[in-house]
Design a protein around this motif. Structure first.
Motif, PDB file in Angstrom:
ATOM      1  N   GLU A  92       1.032  -1.015   0.153  1.00 23.12           N
ATOM      2  CA  GLU A  92      -0.199  -0.100  -0.003  1.00 23.12           C
ATOM      3  C   GLU A  92       0.781   1.327  -0.018  1.00 23.12           C
ATOM      4  O   GLU A  92       1.917   1.249   0.610  1.00 23.12           O
ATOM      5  N   THR A  93       0.432   2.337  -0.296  1.00 21.33           N
ATOM      6  CA  THR A  93       1.187   3.593  -0.678  1.00 21.33           C
ATOM      7  C   THR A  93       0.064   4.862   0.120  1.00 21.33           C
ATOM      8  O   THR A  93      -1.153   4.528   0.121  1.00 21.33           O
ATOM      9  N   ALA A  94       0.607   5.968   0.389  1.00 24.75           N
ATOM     10  CA  ALA A  94      -0.141   7.050   0.892  1.00 24.75           C
ATOM     11  C   ALA A  94      -1.126   7.542  -0.101  1.00 24.75           C
ATOM     12  O   ALA A  94      -1.903   8.188   0.028  1.00 24.75           O
ATOM     13  N   CYS A  95      -1.038   7.166  -1.443  1.00 28.82           N
ATOM     14  CA  CYS A  95      -1.721   7.707  -2.639  1.00 28.82           C
ATOM     15  C   CYS A  95      -2.789   6.688  -2.978  1.00 28.82           C
ATOM     16  O   CYS A  95      -3.415   7.094  -4.102  1.00 28.82           O
ATOM     17  N   ASP A  96      -2.766   5.719  -2.445  1.00 32.37           N
ATOM     18  CA  ASP A  96      -3.723   4.645  -2.750  1.00 32.37           C
ATOM     19  C   ASP A  96      -5.254   5.194  -2.915  1.00 32.37           C
ATOM     20  O   ASP A  96      -6.118   4.737  -3.972  1.00 32.37           O
ATOM     21  N   ASP A  97      -5.698   6.066  -1.827  1.00 30.59           N
ATOM     22  CA  ASP A  97      -6.827   6.577  -2.023  1.00 30.59           C
ATOM     23  C   ASP A  97      -7.271   7.630  -3.090  1.00 30.59           C
ATOM     24  O   ASP A  97      -8.604   7.588  -3.344  1.00 30.59           O
ATOM     25  N   ILE A  98      -6.402   8.128  -3.836  1.00 33.03           N
ATOM     26  CA  ILE A  98      -6.600   8.794  -4.824  1.00 33.03           C
ATOM     27  C   ILE A  98      -6.360   8.276  -6.240  1.00 33.03           C
ATOM     28  O   ILE A  98      -6.484   8.874  -7.212  1.00 33.03           O
ATOM     29  N   ALA A  99      -5.753   6.818  -6.349  1.00 31.33           N
ATOM     30  CA  ALA A  99      -5.341   6.356  -7.494  1.00 31.33           C
ATOM     31  C   ALA A  99      -6.756   5.814  -8.247  1.00 31.33           C
ATOM     32  O   ALA A  99      -7.532   5.549  -7.596  1.00 31.33           O
ATOM     33  N   ASP A 100      -6.564   5.790  -9.465  1.00 31.71           N
ATOM     34  CA  ASP A 100      -7.586   5.536 -10.448  1.00 31.71           C
ATOM     35  C   ASP A 100      -7.590   4.042 -10.436  1.00 31.71           C
ATOM     36  O   ASP A 100      -8.315   3.321 -10.597  1.00 31.71           O
ATOM     37  N   ILE A 101      -6.233   3.361 -10.589  1.00 31.94           N
ATOM     38  CA  ILE A 101      -5.960   1.972 -10.743  1.00 31.94           C
ATOM     39  C   ILE A 101      -4.936   1.825  -9.752  1.00 31.94           C
ATOM     40  O   ILE A 101      -3.856   2.630  -9.903  1.00 31.94           O
ATOM     41  N   LYS A 102      -4.869   0.679  -9.045  1.00 31.89           N
ATOM     42  CA  LYS A 102      -3.851   0.081  -8.301  1.00 31.89           C
ATOM     43  C   LYS A 102      -3.572  -1.448  -8.837  1.00 31.89           C
ATOM     44  O   LYS A 102      -4.353  -2.226  -8.548  1.00 31.89           O
ATOM     45  N   VAL A 103      -2.638  -1.536  -8.916  1.00 29.25           N
ATOM     46  CA  VAL A 103      -1.881  -2.853  -9.153  1.00 29.25           C
ATOM     47  C   VAL A 103      -0.766  -3.511  -8.075  1.00 29.25           C
ATOM     48  O   VAL A 103      -0.049  -2.840  -7.946  1.00 29.25           O
ATOM     49  N   ARG A 104      -1.524  -4.353  -7.249  1.00 31.73           N
ATOM     50  CA  ARG A 104      -0.685  -4.666  -6.197  1.00 31.73           C
ATOM     51  C   ARG A 104       0.212  -6.116  -6.525  1.00 31.73           C
ATOM     52  O   ARG A 104      -0.144  -7.241  -6.989  1.00 31.73           O
ATOM     53  N   ALA A 105       1.462  -5.616  -7.157  1.00 30.24           N
ATOM     54  CA  ALA A 105       2.432  -6.667  -7.867  1.00 30.24           C
ATOM     55  C   ALA A 105       3.905  -6.223  -7.571  1.00 30.24           C
ATOM     56  O   ALA A 105       4.131  -4.992  -7.487  1.00 30.24           O
ATOM     57  N   GLN A 106       4.641  -6.958  -7.747  1.00 27.72           N
ATOM     58  CA  GLN A 106       6.069  -6.495  -7.938  1.00 27.72           C
ATOM     59  C   GLN A 106       6.303  -5.732  -9.293  1.00 27.72           C
ATOM     60  O   GLN A 106       5.810  -6.102 -10.254  1.00 27.72           O
ATOM     61  N   ALA A 107       7.188  -4.532  -9.098  1.00 24.65           N
ATOM     62  CA  ALA A 107       7.086  -3.486 -10.136  1.00 24.65           C
ATOM     63  C   ALA A 107       8.032  -4.426 -11.341  1.00 24.65           C
ATOM     64  O   ALA A 107       7.463  -4.625 -12.536  1.00 24.65           O
ATOM     65  N   GLY A 108       9.054  -5.143 -11.129  1.00 28.43           N
ATOM     66  CA  GLY A 108       9.976  -5.813 -12.089  1.00 28.43           C
ATOM     67  C   GLY A 108       9.075  -6.767 -13.025  1.00 28.43           C
ATOM     68  O   GLY A 108       8.973  -6.508 -14.239  1.00 28.43           O
ATOM     69  N   PRO A 109       8.427  -7.624 -12.708  1.00 28.65           N
ATOM     70  CA  PRO A 109       7.757  -8.849 -13.250  1.00 28.65           C
ATOM     71  C   PRO A 109       6.502  -7.951 -13.965  1.00 28.65           C
ATOM     72  O   PRO A 109       6.191  -8.560 -15.127  1.00 28.65           O
ATOM     73  N   THR A 110       5.806  -7.281 -13.229  1.00 32.30           N
ATOM     74  CA  THR A 110       4.613  -6.588 -13.963  1.00 32.30           C
ATOM     75  C   THR A 110       5.187  -5.578 -15.158  1.00 32.30           C
ATOM     76  O   THR A 110       4.490  -6.021 -16.139  1.00 32.30           O
ATOM     77  N   MET A 111       6.114  -4.891 -15.108  1.00 33.06           N
ATOM     78  CA  MET A 111       6.674  -4.174 -16.075  1.00 33.06           C
ATOM     79  C   MET A 111       7.142  -4.791 -17.238  1.00 33.06           C
ATOM     80  O   MET A 111       6.706  -4.634 -18.395  1.00 33.06           O
TER      81      MET A 111
END
Length: 125
Positions: A92-111
């Motif tokens: 989770e991040t401090a900006c989750d509440d304003i995000a339009d889309i949240k992807v809970r995953a590791q950055a490297g494999p996701t990208m």
């Protein structure tokens, strides 16, 4: 002295045995052009980043906890400017509440997956 070198050229010098590469001009130790924790962000680049954030259409956060300022506030600036906000992060991040889309995953494999899909789409054109 602000002289810049290509990374590959310096890596070659290290591979050949140079322990602490020095500048050819001023003989100062070479340092990567990165900002470490505790160092100030460059003023001009920070101002430009805020300006770009305020006027963008889409702001994507990839693999950031969004706790280190001033960069952590840039998604808020983008959101206030009307940008869509996408957060790709394992936690989770401090900006989750304003995000339009949240992807809970590791950055490297996701990208890597996103880039593969982009390559596939582009190859079909």
């Amino acid at each position: 002295c602000n002289k810049r070198y290509e990374r590959d050229a310096i890596q070659l010098r290290i591979t050949k045995g140079e322990k602490a590469p020095q500048c050819d001009e001023c003989t100062g130790l070479l340092k990567p052009a990165t900002i470490s924790f505790g160092q100030s962000m460059p003023e001009r680049e920070t101002r430009e980043a805020y300006e770009q954030s305020a006027t963008c259409d889409l702001f994507i956060v990839i693999g950031s906890s969004l706790v280190v300022q001033p960069a952590a506030y840039m998604p808020v600036v983008a959101h206030k400017g009307g940008a869509k906000l996408v957060i790709i992060n394992r936690d989770e991040t401090a900006c989750d509440d304003i995000a339009d889309i949240k992807v809970r995953a590791q950055a490297g494999p996701t990208m890597a997956s996103v880039l593969e899909k982009v390559r596939e789409a582009l190859s079909k054109k």
